[in-house]
Design a protein around this motif. Structure first.
Motif: not given
Length: 325
Positions: A94, A103, A292, A99, A91, A88, A318, A129, A314-315
């Motif tokens: 959002q 990630i 994310g 993000l 971030s 995780v 999320t 991503s 992910t962040d």
């Protein structure tokens, strides 16, 4: 004198000695030989007293995570979705760029730490991503993967198909691996065309390499594409998207679409995909997803429920949303 069992009662003098030895060692940083000399006891007895202090709870080890690290979120996600591993990232916001930066950096660090010289890495088509991950990776002084294999052709405009090739090339470059390209579109007109292309020698050799993959690196696609993907043309047509929605699809991994429970959607598109099959995908020992953002929470949850991947990068926003349902 042997230390008494941790569950038994001991007198105050012994408790005092245990506490003194523990404080000298753990709080003041005095080495065991110096403690032995100061208290006129043997070094072996100091060692036994320190162990007893731990057993009796006088000394307790506490790990204090620094700001921006989320071990509790990682552990909770890993347990809920039965994942191999979770990372995780912190971030700052959002928005899409925050993000991706978060990630991307976390994914890069994960791969740099966990890839081995003999790994054969499959990578899916171009995505924001995955691009963020590869851009954040630094070239290694020694080889950290044997090969990087493209597992699905490019989707959308011809320029985007070139980007999928460049993504493979870039990951191979930073890991010192041999790039294996799939010189074909990810989606073709029909099953006949796909099967015909699978017999083509350059493509058949890539398909053969899919059988030996040890790691798979993928994004998780949503039926609500980001503005970046929409502008790039790296999406299906509106008609195709509408048809998938009618069938209950919420997202995809490598153009294999699934519903909210992660169950494969039986769509005509399945016969048109020039890429890794569902069975081949699930056979890869380690399947890493980088995804994310609020737009993808439902899709990521479905992918985890269906066990399409077993490692999630992910962040923090999320991760919390995935645990709320």
């Amino acid at each position: 004198m042997k230390p008494e069992k941790p569950g038994t009662r001991i007198n105050g003098d012994r408790l005092s000695l245990l506490t003194k030895v523990a404080r000298l060692y753990h709080e003041q940083g005095i080495r065991q030989p110096e403690i032995a000399e100061r208290l006129t006891i043997s070094q072996s007895r100091v060692s036994r007293l320190l162990k007893e202090a731990v057993a009796r709870g006088i000394v307790r080890t506490v790990v204090v995570p620094p700001v921006g690290v989320y071990p509790e979120l990682e552990d909770a996600l890993q347990a809920r979705y039965q994942l191999r591993d979770v990372v995780v990232a912190d971030s700052g916001g959002q928005d899409e760029m925050s993000l991706l930066n978060a990630i991307g950096g976390a994914g890069a660090a994960y791969l740099e730490t966990t890839l081995h010289a003999d790994d054969r890495v499959g990578i899916s088509s171009w995505s924001a991503s995955l691009l963020a991950v590869v851009d954040a990776m630094a070239p290694r002084p020694t080889r950290s993967a044997r090969s990087v294999v493209q597992v699905i052709g490019g989707v959308g405009h011809a320029s985007v198909q070139v980007k999928a090739t460049r993504l493979t090339e870039r990951l191979a470059s930073v890991t010192g691996a041999e790039p294996v390209f799939l010189p074909a579109p990810g989606l073709v007109a029909n099953k006949v065309v796909r099967d015909s292309l699978f017999t083509d020698l350059p493509i058949a050799s890539v398909v053969s390499a899919w059988q030996d993959l040890t790691v798979l690196l993928v994004g998780i696609g949503s039926l609500r594409p980001s503005p970046l993907l929409k502008e790039s043309g790296n999406t299906l047509s509106e008609e195709e998207m509408a048809g998938l929605r009618e069938l209950g699809a919420v997202g995809d991994v490598c153009l294999r679409f699934f519903d909210a429970d992660g169950v494969l959607v039986e769509s005509p598109l399945n016969d048109r995909v020039l890429g890794l099959s569902v069975d081949e995908l699930r056979r890869v020992p380690r399947r890493v997803a980088v995804a994310g953002g609020e737009r993808k929470v439902e899709t990521i949850r479905a992918a985890l429920r269906g066990q399409w991947v077993d490692v999630l990068i992910t962040d923090n926003w999320t991760a919390k949303a995935l645990l709320e349902s």
